[in-house]
Design a protein around this motif. Structure first.
Motif, PDB file in Angstrom:
ATOM      1  N   GLY A 104       0.806  -1.211   0.000  1.00 40.19           N
ATOM      2  CA  GLY A 104       0.000   0.000   0.000  1.00 40.19           C
ATOM      3  C   GLY A 104       0.842   1.264   0.000  1.00 40.19           C
ATOM      4  N   ILE A 105       2.079   1.184   0.486  1.00 42.56           N
ATOM      5  CA  ILE A 105       2.977   2.345   0.449  1.00 42.56           C
ATOM      6  C   ILE A 105       3.192   2.787  -0.990  1.00 42.56           C
ATOM      7  CG2 ILE A 105       5.329   3.129   0.980  1.00 42.56           C
ATOM      8  CD1 ILE A 105       5.318   1.163   3.323  1.00 42.56           C
ATOM      9  N   TRP A 106       3.132   1.836  -1.922  1.00 42.19           N
ATOM     10  CA  TRP A 106       3.281   2.133  -3.348  1.00 42.19           C
ATOM     11  C   TRP A 106       1.923   2.099  -4.046  1.00 42.19           C
ATOM     12  CZ3 TRP A 106       6.706  -0.664  -0.429  1.00 42.19           C
ATOM     13  CH2 TRP A 106       8.025  -0.227  -0.400  1.00 42.19           C
ATOM     14  N   TYR A 107       0.861   2.408  -3.328  1.00 34.59           N
ATOM     15  CA  TYR A 107      -0.508   2.482  -3.866  1.00 34.59           C
ATOM     16  C   TYR A 107      -1.044   1.125  -4.324  1.00 34.59           C
ATOM     17  CZ  TYR A 107       1.319   7.251  -4.649  1.00 34.59           C
ATOM     18  OH  TYR A 107       1.936   8.467  -4.522  1.00 34.59           O
ATOM     19  N   HIS A 108      -0.395   0.022  -3.958  1.00 37.14           N
ATOM     20  CA  HIS A 108      -0.716  -1.298  -4.502  1.00 37.14           C
ATOM     21  C   HIS A 108      -0.549  -1.317  -6.015  1.00 37.14           C
ATOM     22  CE1 HIS A 108      -3.323  -1.484  -0.731  1.00 37.14           C
ATOM     23  NE2 HIS A 108      -2.397  -2.410  -0.532  1.00 37.14           N
ATOM     24  N   ASP A 109       0.254  -0.416  -6.535  1.00 39.75           N
ATOM     25  CA  ASP A 109       0.500  -0.332  -7.974  1.00 39.75           C
ATOM     26  C   ASP A 109       1.652  -1.273  -8.320  1.00 39.75           C
ATOM     27  OD1 ASP A 109       1.285   0.345 -10.580  1.00 39.75           O
ATOM     28  OD2 ASP A 109       0.523   2.372 -10.358  1.00 39.75           O
ATOM     29  N   THR A 110       1.321  -2.394  -8.923  1.00 46.42           N
ATOM     30  CA  THR A 110       2.331  -3.417  -9.206  1.00 46.42           C
ATOM     31  C   THR A 110       3.438  -2.886 -10.108  1.00 46.42           C
ATOM     32  OG1 THR A 110       0.632  -5.121  -8.984  1.00 46.42           O
ATOM     33  CG2 THR A 110       2.679  -5.751 -10.090  1.00 46.42           C
ATOM     34  N   TYR A 111       3.077  -2.045 -11.067  1.00 46.57           N
ATOM     35  CA  TYR A 111       4.080  -1.595 -12.036  1.00 46.57           C
ATOM     36  C   TYR A 111       5.154  -0.722 -11.390  1.00 46.57           C
ATOM     37  CZ  TYR A 111       1.493  -3.580 -15.915  1.00 46.57           C
ATOM     38  OH  TYR A 111       0.890  -4.462 -16.763  1.00 46.57           O
ATOM     39  N   ARG A 112       4.800   0.058 -10.402  1.00 41.36           N
ATOM     40  CA  ARG A 112       5.821   0.838  -9.694  1.00 41.36           C
ATOM     41  C   ARG A 112       6.826  -0.090  -9.009  1.00 41.36           C
ATOM     42  NH1 ARG A 112       3.805   6.402  -8.632  1.00 41.36           N
ATOM     43  NH2 ARG A 112       1.596   6.499  -9.164  1.00 41.36           N
ATOM     44  N   LEU A 113       6.324  -1.202  -8.482  1.00 44.18           N
ATOM     45  CA  LEU A 113       7.189  -2.163  -7.808  1.00 44.18           C
ATOM     46  C   LEU A 113       8.007  -2.980  -8.804  1.00 44.18           C
ATOM     47  CD1 LEU A 113       4.542  -3.281  -5.188  1.00 44.18           C
ATOM     48  CD2 LEU A 113       6.599  -1.960  -4.702  1.00 44.18           C
ATOM     49  N   LEU A 114       7.406  -3.317  -9.934  1.00 43.88           N
ATOM     50  CA  LEU A 114       8.137  -4.046 -10.973  1.00 43.88           C
ATOM     51  C   LEU A 114       9.305  -3.211 -11.495  1.00 43.88           C
ATOM     52  CD1 LEU A 114       5.210  -5.585 -13.067  1.00 43.88           C
ATOM     53  CD2 LEU A 114       6.566  -6.709 -11.303  1.00 43.88           C
ATOM     54  N   ALA A 115       9.111  -1.895 -11.576  1.00 42.51           N
ATOM     55  CA  ALA A 115      10.176  -1.022 -12.070  1.00 42.51           C
ATOM     56  C   ALA A 115      11.398  -1.080 -11.169  1.00 42.51           C
ATOM     57  CB  ALA A 115       9.658   0.413 -12.182  1.00 42.51           C
ATOM     58  N   VAL A 116      11.187  -1.146  -9.860  1.00 39.44           N
ATOM     59  CA  VAL A 116      12.307  -1.283  -8.924  1.00 39.44           C
ATOM     60  C   VAL A 116      12.991  -2.632  -9.114  1.00 39.44           C
ATOM     61  CG1 VAL A 116      12.958  -1.411  -6.499  1.00 39.44           C
ATOM     62  CG2 VAL A 116      11.266   0.276  -7.248  1.00 39.44           C
ATOM     63  N   GLN A 117      12.190  -3.673  -9.290  1.00 34.56           N
ATOM     64  CA  GLN A 117      12.759  -5.015  -9.443  1.00 34.56           C
ATOM     65  C   GLN A 117      13.610  -5.124 -10.694  1.00 34.56           C
ATOM     66  OE1 GLN A 117      13.418  -7.245  -7.484  1.00 34.56           O
ATOM     67  NE2 GLN A 117      12.069  -9.028  -7.560  1.00 34.56           N
ATOM     68  N   ALA A 118      13.357  -4.280 -11.688  1.00 33.64           N
ATOM     69  CA  ALA A 118      14.162  -4.311 -12.910  1.00 33.64           C
ATOM     70  C   ALA A 118      15.638  -4.079 -12.611  1.00 33.64           C
ATOM     71  CB  ALA A 118      13.649  -3.264 -13.900  1.00 33.64           C
ATOM     72  N   VAL A 119      15.950  -3.305 -11.570  1.00 33.72           N
ATOM     73  CA  VAL A 119      17.348  -3.063 -11.197  1.00 33.72           C
ATOM     74  C   VAL A 119      18.011  -4.371 -10.785  1.00 33.72           C
ATOM     75  CG1 VAL A 119      18.897  -1.872  -9.606  1.00 33.72           C
ATOM     76  CG2 VAL A 119      16.861  -0.704 -10.467  1.00 33.72           C
ATOM     77  N   PHE A 120      17.409  -5.095  -9.859  1.00 35.40           N
ATOM     78  CA  PHE A 120      18.030  -6.305  -9.315  1.00 35.40           C
ATOM     79  C   PHE A 120      17.994  -7.457 -10.313  1.00 35.40           C
ATOM     80  CE2 PHE A 120      16.084  -3.888  -5.770  1.00 35.40           C
ATOM     81  CZ  PHE A 120      17.272  -3.384  -5.259  1.00 35.40           C
ATOM     82  N   SER A 121      16.913  -7.551 -11.078  1.00 36.07           N
ATOM     83  CA  SER A 121      16.848  -8.597 -12.099  1.00 36.07           C
ATOM     84  C   SER A 121      17.917  -8.382 -13.163  1.00 36.07           C
ATOM     85  CB  SER A 121      15.458  -8.622 -12.734  1.00 36.07           C
ATOM     86  OG  SER A 121      14.473  -9.039 -11.811  1.00 36.07           O
ATOM     87  N   SER A 122      18.126  -7.145 -13.554  1.00 34.92           N
ATOM     88  CA  SER A 122      19.142  -6.844 -14.573  1.00 34.92           C
ATOM     89  C   SER A 122      20.540  -7.203 -14.075  1.00 34.92           C
ATOM     90  CB  SER A 122      19.089  -5.360 -14.954  1.00 34.92           C
ATOM     91  OG  SER A 122      17.826  -5.016 -15.483  1.00 34.92           O
TER      92      SER A 122
END
Length: 710
Positions: free
Chosen positions: A453-471
């Motif tokens: 909920g801190i990120w509005y439950h917006d999955t895409y905002r969270l996926l964008a952060v994960q792109a750093v670690f996945s890359s």
């Protein structure tokens, strides 16, 4: 040709670079930071300067503009110069690791060329399609850009860049204090030539943010993989596998402030690692920590002025990573019989970190975010799990995306093993922590869902952060794969082969990402026309762009924001009564006009409200369904208006600009559209006879105030 149209953006690009780089760069150089890190951290420090100056100038009633920002910036330079002089010529940050015989630097000239090539190819792949498919003045059709265009104009016109009120006028007629990060609007306002903020907005979103992103990834790879130059060079190309950022967030949603902050996340991580490493290897740890911590915290503050979600991200992934590292360090010290006093201090530090984490989640504002409603259930779990792996919507082709998810999962596992072997196991912890909160945004998982909920439950905002670690993890896997192949084929061990591999990987990864995601994010570039869009024709857009030819400077224009009037301030010196698509419940007078303006000939109250705020112009368009909502139901007062007695000023297609001349008395100057007059409700001052068609929560006197906006 569309590409040539971007030549108009060169002045804006130059100004963006100046304002993003120069203020922070000079400060860091005065503080004796190495030139390389001064350039890398400059944007974050510049945003900190803009954010703090906005707060200070608001507190003392000083206008925030180019002149006053320049004065403030020069003041920070003087302070940094004096602090730097106190260091007596010593460099603030020296990479002791590079000098250590235990950690030889394997970076040759060809290694740096590979790093630059990887970043350059990734940047071109991200930016060239945008330059080919959309010109710099093509309106982004999504909802958030409406607000961000007007946010930049609000800073320009109101000369207020404070996070505590600079955007307060963007929620209708009534001005109430709100909290909103100001860095994006501040930078665009400074970099715009005249009142047109569109070109600067798009140049920052579509060109500068991708540039900052790939440079940050390259720097992070260089810092984390000092003995694997090829892995570092592959980080930026590997990120092309995940179009969620910057593409989706900048093009498909227009989350521009969030994107600006995320573009600096790799740099913040890299500098944090370098700072910890330098302190750990230094003989004077406390002194160096005291010197470096303010630089890191200022950079983090600057990024938070762009969007505070990055701060929450660092806390979410950083606390477990630091805790696990600390636990391991304590056990190692106990096992080797190290100094017990130091070991106890480290254990106490671990306990303290847990207390800090607990206090963070108990903080009232964070609790408010964590209490946001969540509507998803456990249906379609496999598809959501795939989304959490491929960092994109699973779409309709489930079989294809299952294959993609398996490939990515294999690469992540491979990269995770390699990360542990190169002593970067915290990447696995960070990836796992982020994956858990992504699941919390997709499924009802109790505490994890509350955290999401801190990120509005917006999955895409969270996926964008994960792109750093996945890359980062996938880059390690790709580097090891090519290394294994090189053990059997001598030709693959040559630097030229590595370069071809990096460039080829970037192209293949990007092309593959498009194949798996049709239609692509680029299909949403360019201004859209039609009956469900803000503009039904190019002629209507041309009228919006030229409204300041028909009304006095700064005049407010009434109209449904979905009709396109909301974009008028982005092109000229006019104001729109509503600066975004939503109506705020607290805005009593705005709600009244939204529902009752079409009663202008039968209700004197309508004329009273118009008169009080100096609203003399009305933009009329046909009823429409916008983003799936019938606008006539949402703002009925803006439709079926009897315009007899109005004066027609301009028209294009079905859109018309009217001067409201039907009220029985002369309307005052539009100068009544000001902060002071809009700080209180006219209707709230009346005793009795409140119109019956106001919303229930206003009619019965109970005003519903939502949380501060982020």
């Amino acid at each position: 040709m569309i590409l040539s149209a971007w030549l108009e953006a060169i002045p804006a690009l130059g100004l963006l670079v100046v304002f993003l780089v120069i203020p922070g760069l000079v400060n860091l150089l005065f503080l004796r930071m190495p030139v390389r890190w001064s350039v890398i951290l400059a944007p974050s420090l510049s945003m900190a300067i803009f954010g703090v100056s906005g707060l200070v100038y608001r507190e003392f009633g000083v206008a925030w503009n180019l002149a006053s920002v320049t004065v403030f910036t020069v003041g920070t330079w003087i302070v940094s110069w004096r602090l730097g002089a106190a260091l007596k010529g010593k460099c603030l940050l020296v990479d002791e690791r590079a000098k250590s015989p235990r950690h030889p630097d394997r970076w040759s000239r060809s290694s740096y060329l590979l790093l630059i090539a990887g970043a350059l190819v990734a940047f071109l792949v991200l930016v060239v399609p945008v330059l080919l498919l959309s010109d710099p003045e093509a309106i982004n059709r999504n909802l958030d850009p409406m607000y961000h265009y007007n946010g930049a104009r609000a800073v320009q016109v109101g000369e207020n860049a404070s996070m505590l009120g600079g955007m307060a006028g963007l929620y209708g007629i009534l001005i109430r204090s709100i909290t909103y990060p100001p860095a994006w609007a501040s930078i665009v306002a400074l970099s715009s030539i005249g009142p047109d903020v569109v070109i600067a907005s798009h140049t920052l979103a579509y060109v500068v943010i991708p540039l900052l992103w790939v440079l940050g990834l390259a720097v992070l790879g260089r810092v984390l993989f000092p003995r694997q130059p090829t892995a570092a060079a592959l980080v930026a190309p590997a990120s092309l596998m995940f179009p969620v950022f910057p593409g989706y967030l900048t093009i498909s949603t227009g989350f521009w402030p969030n994107s600006l902050a995320l573009s600096q996340l790799p740099v913040i991580l890299a500098f944090g690692v370098v700072t910890i490493r330098a302190i750990r290897l230094s003989d004077r740890r406390i002194a160096l920590g005291i010197r470096l911590a303010p630089v890191f915290l200022t950079a983090l503050m600057g990024v938070s002025f762009a969007h505070p979600s990055v701060l929450y991200t660092l806390l979410w992934i950083g606390i477990p990573s630091a805790f696990l590292w600390g636990v391991g360090a304590v056990f190692r010290r106990v096992r080797h019989g190290a100094d017990r006093k130091v070991t106890r201090l480290m254990a106490a530090g671990l306990a303290f970190s847990l207390v800090v984490a607990l206090l963070f989640f108990l903080q009232p504002r964070v609790q408010q975010y964590m209490s946001r409603p969540f509507v998803r259930d456990f249906t379609d779990v496999p598809r959501r799990l795939i989304t959490s792996m491929i960092l994109s919507s699973a779409g309709t082709n489930l079989v294809l995306n299952v294959g993609l998810a398996l490939v990515i999962l294999l690469a992540l596992a491979w990269g995770g093993v390699r990360a542990i072997r190169v002593r970067q196991g915290w990447l696995v912890v960070a990836w796992t922590a982020q994956w858990l909160v992504i699941l919390g945004s997709l499924l009802p998982l109790g505490f994890l869902t509350r955290v999401a909920g801190i990120w509005y439950h917006d999955t895409y905002r969270l996926l964008a952060v994960q792109a750093v670690f996945s890359s980062l993890l996938i880059a390690l896997a790709m580097q090891h794969l090519f290394e294994l192949l090189g053990n059997h084929l001598a030709v693959l061990r040559k630097p030229a082969a590595w370069g071809a591999y990096i460039v080829g990987a970037a192209v293949v990864i990007f092309a593959g990402s498009l194949v798996f995601r049709i239609p692509t994010i680029y299909s949403e570039l360019g201004t859209a026309f039609g009956k469900t869009q803000a503009f039904q024709s190019q002629e209507e857009l041309d009228l919006i762009m030229s409204l300041d030819d028909y009304v006095p400077p700064g005049a407010p224009i009434l109209g449904d924001p979905a009709s396109g009037i909301v974009y008028a301030p982005a092109f000229g010196d006019v104001a729109s009564v509503w600066s975004q698509i939503n109506i705020r419940d607290l805005d009593t007078d705005g709600n009244y006009l939204a529902r009752s303006f079409n009663q202008i000939h039968t209700s004197e109250r309508v004329c009273e409200v118009l008169n009080n705020y100096g609203i003399q112009y009305f933009y009329e368009d046909d009823p429409m369904t916008f983003k799936g909502k019938d606008r006539k139901e949402i703002m009925p007062g803006m439709y079926d208006v009897d315009t007899s007695g109005f004066t027609l000023l301009a028209e294009a297609g079905n859109a018309k600009l009217w001067q409201i001349t039907s009220c029985a008395y002369g309307l005052p100057s539009f100068s009544r559209w000001n902060t002071t007059n809009r700080s209180s409700s006219y209707l709230a001052t009346l005793t009795g006879n409140i119109p019956d068609n106001l919303p229930l929560q206003i009619r019965d006197g109970s005003h519903v105030v939502g949380p501060d906006i982020y």
